[in-house]
Design a protein around this motif. Structure first.
Motif, mmCIF file in Angstrom:
data_model
loop_
_atom_site.group_PDB
_atom_site.id
_atom_site.type_symbol
_atom_site.label_atom_id
_atom_site.label_comp_id
_atom_site.label_asym_id
_atom_site.label_seq_id
_atom_site.Cartn_x
_atom_site.Cartn_y
_atom_site.Cartn_z
ATOM 1 N N SER A 153 1.004 -1.095 0.138
ATOM 2 C CA SER A 153 0.042 -0.119 -0.102
ATOM 3 C C SER A 153 0.879 1.311 0.007
ATOM 4 N N MET A 154 2.269 1.096 0.500
ATOM 5 C CA MET A 154 3.196 2.325 0.369
ATOM 6 C C MET A 154 4.014 2.426 -0.529
ATOM 7 N N GLY A 155 3.541 1.476 -1.489
ATOM 8 C CA GLY A 155 4.334 1.565 -2.925
ATOM 9 C C GLY A 155 5.379 0.474 -3.293
ATOM 10 N N ALA A 156 5.487 -0.611 -2.452
ATOM 11 C CA ALA A 156 6.291 -1.588 -2.910
ATOM 12 C C ALA A 156 5.475 -2.793 -3.191
ATOM 13 N N GLY A 157 5.606 -3.340 -4.772
ATOM 14 C CA GLY A 157 4.899 -4.272 -5.278
ATOM 15 C C GLY A 157 5.427 -5.698 -5.188
ATOM 16 N N TYR A 199 -2.882 4.762 12.464
ATOM 17 C CA TYR A 199 -1.395 4.467 12.850
ATOM 18 C C TYR A 199 -1.210 5.555 13.892
ATOM 19 N N GLY A 200 -1.948 6.641 13.694
ATOM 20 C CA GLY A 200 -2.082 7.679 14.913
ATOM 21 C C GLY A 200 -2.333 7.101 16.224
ATOM 22 N N PHE A 201 -3.536 6.455 16.387
ATOM 23 C CA PHE A 201 -4.017 5.487 17.492
ATOM 24 C C PHE A 201 -3.097 4.592 18.070
ATOM 25 N N TYR A 202 -2.037 3.854 17.269
ATOM 26 C CA TYR A 202 -1.348 3.131 17.977
ATOM 27 C C TYR A 202 -0.064 3.858 18.513
ATOM 28 N N ALA A 249 1.164 8.192 5.875
ATOM 29 C CA ALA A 249 -0.130 7.739 5.233
ATOM 30 C C ALA A 249 -1.137 9.026 4.995
ATOM 31 N N GLN A 250 -1.227 9.846 5.869
ATOM 32 C CA GLN A 250 -2.380 10.989 5.865
ATOM 33 C C GLN A 250 -1.815 11.885 4.714
ATOM 34 N N ASN A 251 -0.732 12.125 4.405
ATOM 35 C CA ASN A 251 -0.111 13.034 3.289
ATOM 36 C C ASN A 251 -0.129 12.002 2.064
ATOM 37 N N GLU A 252 -0.230 11.063 2.073
ATOM 38 C CA GLU A 252 -0.055 10.126 0.730
ATOM 39 C C GLU A 252 1.436 9.892 0.216
ATOM 40 N N VAL A 253 2.534 10.169 1.236
ATOM 41 C CA VAL A 253 4.013 10.021 0.772
ATOM 42 C C VAL A 253 4.586 8.764 1.071
ATOM 43 N N PHE A 254 4.691 8.081 -0.175
ATOM 44 C CA PHE A 254 4.993 6.442 0.135
ATOM 45 C C PHE A 254 6.538 6.281 -0.209
ATOM 46 N N GLY A 255 6.899 5.127 0.035
ATOM 47 C CA GLY A 255 8.393 4.656 -0.312
ATOM 48 C C GLY A 255 9.301 4.406 0.822
ATOM 49 N N ILE A 274 -10.861 3.476 6.673
ATOM 50 C CA ILE A 274 -11.520 4.716 7.115
ATOM 51 C C ILE A 274 -10.526 5.777 6.959
ATOM 52 N N SER A 275 -9.142 5.290 7.658
ATOM 53 C CA SER A 275 -7.981 6.305 7.729
ATOM 54 C C SER A 275 -6.954 5.791 7.824
#
Length: 477
Positions: free
Chosen positions: A296-300, A428-431, A353-359, A422-423
């Protein structure tokens, strides 16, 4: 030479018991490589929801809760060693059944609700084994180990958990490497589950070469056997008699009736909360869903599996730090430093994740998070659980604490797919928030336990007292 011989003996039996942790890690992490194939075969083909998918991925945890609750009964009535033998048998059955859930009753490539139920049944069977082993193996090691190296040896259990997870990451990666996605979805996932048969058989056989714990034997009035084992552990009969005298004095104490709250509620509550925080910080989300998170963060493709392996290698390295330092630095400092590191890691992932910055930044923060956990809450929670409960209530208190841990694990793991829909940032902020709260809990409520025998640690708690005794108070008793 005698002392070296006794240490080698203790190390060997602790290492065998720690294999219960390896199977714990193996059984719970094997799903990380197979869960997407299982989703296609048993969830998507039946048109079921992401909630059902989350329950299926986490179904073993239902068994873990059951096994945790049963562990006290098995441990107190059949012994620590025999309880581990039962767990090994359940691991074996689960490995074969999860790999081939169609056995006897169903057809291959014909998914039905009944087949989904049967797959989950076998995963639950393995979970019961995990629940029993996760309560009994640390107890076994804690009751066998001399006080000066107890923290180190119990930490081996968590090292075995992480090593088991790393092994299965390599196994899953090796099975999938060079193969088409279609092959993995058709047959590869079955090999992943079946591979657990090998460590399960090894654990089963080796358990017949370890003794029962002297504290269990003393509780059953088998003092001659207890003395013999203590003599081998401590290297001298004089020291063994001294330890056995302390054990018998503890078991005969008038301060406790043997009921769960006979030493007060605080010790039980602290044990339960340690277990809950260990899970609410979200560690098993990172372990169970690691390939999916990286995808989901860009690695396939295989890259996500490779990043999972990298994470596993880092986890092993930082667990070694805890093993080396737990009896030097103490339990509380490691827990608090780990909580801060986990908070930094999870808040970093949440921000990305919130700013859709992956890698690679995602991998960086997840490694900070998991490394912080592995040098602190991973092993140290088990060390404390094996230490803080008095002899008379250890079996039942450990069972409740471990059951609470698996219930928290099930809640966190099964809700992750729905929460992430949902978000991602809030999830991840909850954890991360839970990591901060865990540090405050340790600071306020958890006593330092290094350097004391299990019998001396009983003096850390006073019936009806809301706070544990300070080290000064305990030393004056």
């Amino acid at each position: 030479m005698r002392k070296l011989h006794s240490n080698n003996y203790v190390f060997s039996i602790a290492l065998i018991a720690a294999l219960g942790g390896l199977l714990f890690g193996y059984d719970t992490a094997v799903i990380s490589g197979a869960e997407q194939s299982v989703q296609i075969y048993l969830i998507d083909n039946l048109g079921l929801s992401s909630f059902v998918h989350g329950l299926t991925v986490s179904s073993a945890l239902i068994g873990c809760i059951i096994g945790g609750l049963l562990s006290g009964f098995f441990s107190n009535n059949f012994g620590r060693r025999n309880s581990l033998i039962i767990a090994a048998t359940l691991f074996f059955i689960s490995a074969l059944g999860s790999a081939y859930p169609e056995f006897l009753f169903f057809e291959v490539d014909n998914p039905t609700i009944g087949l989904l139920v049967m797959f989950n049944f076998y995963r639950i069977i393995g979970g019961i084994g995990v629940g029993i082993a996760s309560a009994t193996a640390p107890t076994y090691i804690g009751e066998i180990a001399p006080q000066g190296i107890r923290g180190t040896l119990v930490s081996w259990y968590q090292f075995a958990v992480i090593f088991g997870q790393l092994v299965v990451y390599f196994v899953n990666w090796g099975i999938a490497s060079g193969q088409s996605t279609a092959w993995v979805n058709d047959i590869g996932w079955r090999y992943m589950f079946a591979s657990e048969v090998i460590p399960a058989l090894l654990f089963f056989v080796l358990l017949f070469y370890v003794p029962e714990t002297p504290r269990y034997l003393a509780s059953k009035n088998r003092e001659r056997e207890a003395l013999g084992i203590l003599s081998r552990i401590n290297g001298s009969k004089e020291k063994a008699k001294e330890v056995l005298s302390d054990i018998n004095e503890s078991l005969a104490s008038r301060d406790s009736t043997g009921r769960l709250f006979s030493f007060g509620k605080t010790v039980v509550v602290v044990g339960i909360m340690l277990s809950i925080f260990q899970q609410f910080v979200g560690i098993n989300v990172a372990l169970y869903y690691a390939p999916r998170i990286f995808e989901s963060m860009g690695a396939g493709g295989n890259a996500s599996m490779l990043q999972t392996v990298i994470m596993g290698v880092v986890n092993v390295g930082f667990t070694v730090i805890a093993i080396r330092k737990v009896d030097k630095w103490g339990r509380k400092p490691l827990l608090m430093v780990g909580s801060i590191g986990m908070a930094i890691g999870m808040f970093g992932v949440a921000l990305l994740a919130q700013n859709e910055v992956f890698g690679l930044w995602t991998l960086f923060f997840i490694i900070i998070y998991t490394a912080s956990f592995m040098m602190s809450w991973g092993p140290i929670c088990w060390v404390l659980l094996s230490e803080i409960f008095p002899n008379k209530i250890r079996g039942q208190a450990m069972a409740i604490a471990v059951a609470a841990q698996w219930a928290a694990n099930f809640f966190i793991s099964s809700t992750y797919p729905a929460m992430i829909d949902i978000s991602g940032g809030l999830t991840y902020g909850f954890y991360g928030l839970m990591s901060v709260i865990s540090a405050i809990f340790v600071w306020k409520m958890v006593p330092e336990t290094k350097g004391r025998s299990l019998e001396q640690l009983e003096n850390l708690w006073r019936k009806g007292r809301k706070e544990p005794l300070t080290s000064v108070e305990a030393s004056n008793r």
